[in-house]
Design a protein around this motif. Structure first.
Motif, PDB file in Angstrom:
ATOM      1  N   GLU A   4     -44.988 -24.097  11.144  1.00 51.90           N
ATOM      2  CA  GLU A   4     -44.530 -23.290  10.006  1.00 51.90           C
ATOM      3  C   GLU A   4     -45.703 -22.599   9.320  1.00 51.90           C
ATOM      4  OE1 GLU A   4     -42.345 -25.879   7.479  1.00 51.90           O
ATOM      5  OE2 GLU A   4     -40.426 -25.515   8.529  1.00 51.90           O
ATOM      6  N   GLN A   5     -46.811 -23.322   9.151  1.00 52.33           N
ATOM      7  CA  GLN A   5     -47.985 -22.697   8.531  1.00 52.33           C
ATOM      8  C   GLN A   5     -48.520 -21.557   9.403  1.00 52.33           C
ATOM      9  OE1 GLN A   5     -50.883 -25.722   7.654  1.00 52.33           O
ATOM     10  NE2 GLN A   5     -49.339 -27.168   6.921  1.00 52.33           N
ATOM     11  N   ILE A  33     -44.472 -18.867  20.003  1.00 53.36           N
ATOM     12  CA  ILE A  33     -45.928 -18.935  20.150  1.00 53.36           C
ATOM     13  C   ILE A  33     -46.534 -19.874  19.121  1.00 53.36           C
ATOM     14  CG2 ILE A  33     -48.052 -17.590  19.993  1.00 53.36           C
ATOM     15  CD1 ILE A  33     -46.605 -15.250  21.184  1.00 53.36           C
ATOM     16  N   SER A  34     -46.025 -19.856  17.883  1.00 50.09           N
ATOM     17  CA  SER A  34     -46.580 -20.740  16.845  1.00 50.09           C
ATOM     18  C   SER A  34     -46.374 -22.201  17.202  1.00 50.09           C
ATOM     19  CB  SER A  34     -45.940 -20.430  15.492  1.00 50.09           C
ATOM     20  OG  SER A  34     -44.546 -20.704  15.520  1.00 50.09           O
ATOM     21  N   HIS A  35     -45.242 -22.536  17.851  1.00 50.30           N
ATOM     22  CA  HIS A  35     -45.016 -23.929  18.254  1.00 50.30           C
ATOM     23  C   HIS A  35     -46.027 -24.352  19.321  1.00 50.30           C
ATOM     24  CE1 HIS A  35     -43.097 -27.306  20.383  1.00 50.30           C
ATOM     25  NE2 HIS A  35     -42.598 -27.616  19.198  1.00 50.30           N
ATOM     26  N   SER A  36     -46.254 -23.482  20.318  1.00 49.47           N
ATOM     27  CA  SER A  36     -47.237 -23.816  21.353  1.00 49.47           C
ATOM     28  C   SER A  36     -48.632 -23.972  20.771  1.00 49.47           C
ATOM     29  CB  SER A  36     -47.234 -22.731  22.432  1.00 49.47           C
ATOM     30  OG  SER A  36     -45.986 -22.651  23.072  1.00 49.47           O
ATOM     31  N   VAL A  37     -48.995 -23.085  19.836  1.00 50.43           N
ATOM     32  CA  VAL A  37     -50.316 -23.171  19.209  1.00 50.43           C
ATOM     33  C   VAL A  37     -50.429 -24.430  18.365  1.00 50.43           C
ATOM     34  CG1 VAL A  37     -51.897 -22.046  17.608  1.00 50.43           C
ATOM     35  CG2 VAL A  37     -50.648 -20.695  19.275  1.00 50.43           C
ATOM     36  N   ALA A  38     -49.340 -24.824  17.688  1.00 56.44           N
ATOM     37  CA  ALA A  38     -49.369 -26.039  16.873  1.00 56.44           C
ATOM     38  C   ALA A  38     -49.592 -27.274  17.737  1.00 56.44           C
ATOM     39  CB  ALA A  38     -48.061 -26.168  16.086  1.00 56.44           C
ATOM     40  N   GLU A  56     -45.167 -33.369  12.628  1.00 48.31           N
ATOM     41  CA  GLU A  56     -46.480 -32.759  12.485  1.00 48.31           C
ATOM     42  C   GLU A  56     -46.522 -31.407  13.180  1.00 48.31           C
ATOM     43  OE1 GLU A  56     -49.573 -36.456  12.209  1.00 48.31           O
ATOM     44  OE2 GLU A  56     -48.811 -35.930  14.191  1.00 48.31           O
ATOM     45  N   VAL A  57     -45.962 -31.338  14.374  1.00 48.32           N
ATOM     46  CA  VAL A  57     -45.932 -30.071  15.097  1.00 48.32           C
ATOM     47  C   VAL A  57     -45.139 -29.040  14.313  1.00 48.32           C
ATOM     48  CG1 VAL A  57     -45.175 -28.946  17.221  1.00 48.32           C
ATOM     49  CG2 VAL A  57     -46.190 -31.228  17.318  1.00 48.32           C
ATOM     50  N   HIS A  58     -43.994 -29.457  13.764  1.00 50.99           N
ATOM     51  CA  HIS A  58     -43.155 -28.512  13.020  1.00 50.99           C
ATOM     52  C   HIS A  58     -43.864 -28.023  11.772  1.00 50.99           C
ATOM     53  CE1 HIS A  58     -39.473 -26.617  11.667  1.00 50.99           C
ATOM     54  NE2 HIS A  58     -39.584 -27.238  10.502  1.00 50.99           N
ATOM     55  N   SER A  59     -44.554 -28.916  11.067  1.00 50.97           N
ATOM     56  CA  SER A  59     -45.248 -28.517   9.846  1.00 50.97           C
ATOM     57  C   SER A  59     -46.366 -27.523  10.136  1.00 50.97           C
ATOM     58  CB  SER A  59     -45.809 -29.760   9.142  1.00 50.97           C
ATOM     59  OG  SER A  59     -46.579 -29.388   8.018  1.00 50.97           O
ATOM     60  N   ILE A  60     -47.177 -27.807  11.160  1.00 50.64           N
ATOM     61  CA  ILE A  60     -48.273 -26.897  11.494  1.00 50.64           C
ATOM     62  C   ILE A  60     -47.720 -25.578  12.020  1.00 50.64           C
ATOM     63  CG2 ILE A  60     -50.261 -26.583  13.015  1.00 50.64           C
ATOM     64  CD1 ILE A  60     -50.770 -29.547  12.841  1.00 50.64           C
TER      65      ILE A  60
END
Length: 528
Positions: free
Chosen positions: A477-478, A445-450, A471-475
């Protein structure tokens, strides 16, 4: 200096020709006298007549070219901001040459011009009877040019009984015919007399914006308010480059019924000089079909079914858990969830209705639920210098407020309903049990939201570049760190709420003490 005041190359030829005849008229007699040509004066007379005739005709030719360049193509075209019909230019050119011929006959040869006009009138009557159709075309063309019912560059629609309408752009109006260029780049040549007989709709007057209709039929089982909501959202989502104009806004009306279902007409406006009817209709139908699919609906089709049991549901409904689960399956953010997980989520969510103009989320508001748009159209805006600035539109199949709900941060934008909207409210307590039982959903879910967050940031910055994987991976992770901390607290609170309270010991009740049985004599003595 305007362009039409400069002499173009095509004026040099008539100018030089006229100058040559002027020079001949001045110097030819002296030249013949110097070379001692003496034939009784006939050569002088022939040379003089020929030079004078050429002088009249070359002068008329030069005047026609000057009128075309300075008057028609320069001043008049600049005033009306469109090309001048060829018929007007040719008409004035004929008048100029007729005056030149009259000057030759009357001045050079000394013949009465009135007799010539009278003779030509009689001849004209005979020719008029023989060529009445051609003359009708000519005068109809002249009437059109003076009446301005249509002009070069206008889009028109010709309607005739028992014949499909002809629609095209006026590219030329000449003596006999009018040429139309259709949307498929075909040139149709129509006699001017037929143009005057047919009913003509000028799509470019009073302005270039005109209304068209797209028809679609939906099943009888679909409620009218729901159909209007979905179709209007699809029509408004198609507005913009490559589609209808945003103002006037599209609207949808219930037109009638047929053997298939209820017929709706989607009315949209477009500028015909920038986009034709076919591309605009294509954009509207694509958008409407996409909105229907996301709402679980489909256009009506011929049916002949026989049921021995209860008739199955043809259209999905928001009130059904199974139908809500099917609609949630179409959403990108939930594409990694299993059927069992989606069924659990669909059972927890409930549809909410928002009228047009109501905010789903407001900028600066604290964390709230995430809304899954099922039907309708929303607009995302953000304050800039105290004024709301439109960023994007949200269509069915999209979600709003997910970043705030999953991370606990306040809302950064305002999402308002452009049309009536149906949305599913997903609260943190709906997702917490799923995340507790399936921790792998945090990453998915965090990947889709990023990815969605980056799309929003790019729309805000008017950037159309692709998302960078780092950029997607960094966001992501946050987001996942905040989700774990936030939903751990939510899950703990839910566990406390749902835990059974400890059993409270009831007070002990003393058992009665057994007494020995008494004899009847003793009982009688006791009663006494």
């Amino acid at each position: 200096m305007p362009a039409y005041t400069r002499m173009p190359i095509r004026l040099w030829a008539p100018t030089l020709l006229f100058a040559a005849f002027v020079a001949g008229a001045v110097f030819a007699p002296d030249l013949l006298d110097r070379i001692h040509v003496n034939d009784g004066g006939r050569l002088h007379e022939l040379l003089r007549d020929g030079i004078h005739i050429g002088l009249w005709l070359s002068g008329a030719y030069l005047v026609v070219r000057l009128l075309n360049h300075v008057l028609w193509e320069g001043f008049v075209a600049h005033v009306i901001e469109r090309p001048v019909p060829r018929l007007l230019r040719d008409s004035l050119s004929i008048v100029v040459f007729m005056l030149a011929v009259a000057g030759i006959v009357g001045i050079e040869f000394g013949q009465p011009v009135v007799g010539i006009w009278a003779t030509s009138g009689a001849i004209g009557i005979v020719l008029g009877i023989a060529l009445r159709s051609i003359i009708l075309d000519i005068f109809t063309g002249l009437a059109v040019n003076f009446d301005h019912s249509y002009r070069i560059g206008d889009w028109v629609e010709l309607v005739e009984r028992a014949v499909p309408p002809i629609r095209g752009k006026i590219v030329e109006i000449n003596w006999r015919t009018t040429r139309l260029e259709t949307e498929d780049k075909r040139v149709m040549v129509i006699p001017n007399s037929r143009m005057g007989e047919m009913i003509l709709a000028n799509l470019s007057m009073p302005d270039d914006t005109c209304r068209f209709e797209t028809r679609i039929t939906l099943d009888f089982s679909i409620r009218t308010d729901r159909a209007l909501r979905v179709l209007l959202a699809g029509a408004r989502a198609a507005c913009g480059p490559g589609g209808p104009v945003r103002e006037p806004a599209p609207n949808v009306v219930v037109w009638g019924s047929s053997e298939l279902g209820i017929e709706y007409r989607i009315r949209h406006w477009q500028r015909y000089d920038t986009i034709g009817e076919a591309p605009a209709r294509d954009a509207v139908m694509r958008s409407v079909l996409r909105h229907l699919a996301m709402a679980g609906l489909s256009p009506a089709y011929p049916k002949l079914d026989t049921f021995k049991a209860k008739m199955p549901t043809r259209q999905l409904e928001h009130s059904s858990i199974d139908d809500r689960t099917k609609l949630l399956r179409q959403l990108e953010i939930f594409d990694t969830l299993t059927d069992a997980q989606l069924l659990r989520l669909g059972a927890d969510t409930e549809p909410q209705h928002f009228p047009a103009g109501e905010n789903l989320t407001s900028e600066g508001d604290p964390r709230g639920p995430m809304f899954v748009i099922a039907e309708g159209l929303c607009e995302v805006s953000q304050l800039e210098d105290g004024e709301p600035k439109k960023i994007a539109t949200i269509e069915p199949g999209d979600v709003v407020g997910e970043h705030s709900m999953l991370t606990g941060e306040p809302h950064t934008t305002t999402v308002a309903a452009l049309t009536e909207v149906v949305a599913y409210a997903v609260h943190p307590e709906h997702l917490a049990p799923l995340l507790a039982d399936h921790p792998e959903l945090y990453e998915q879910i965090s990947h889709s939201v990023a990815v969605r967050h980056l799309r929003f940031q790019q729309a805000l910055a008017s950037s159309r570049g692709p998302h960078q994987p780092h950029e997607v991976h960094s966001i992501a992770e946050q987001i996942v760190d905040r989700m774990r901390a936030l939903f751990h607290t939510v899950g703990r609170d839910l566990a406390l709420v749902n835990a059974e309270p400890p059993a409270i010991a009831e007070p002990a009740i003393a058992e009665p003490v057994a007494r020995p049985a008494r004899s009847p004599a003793v009982r009688r003595a006791a009663r006494r």
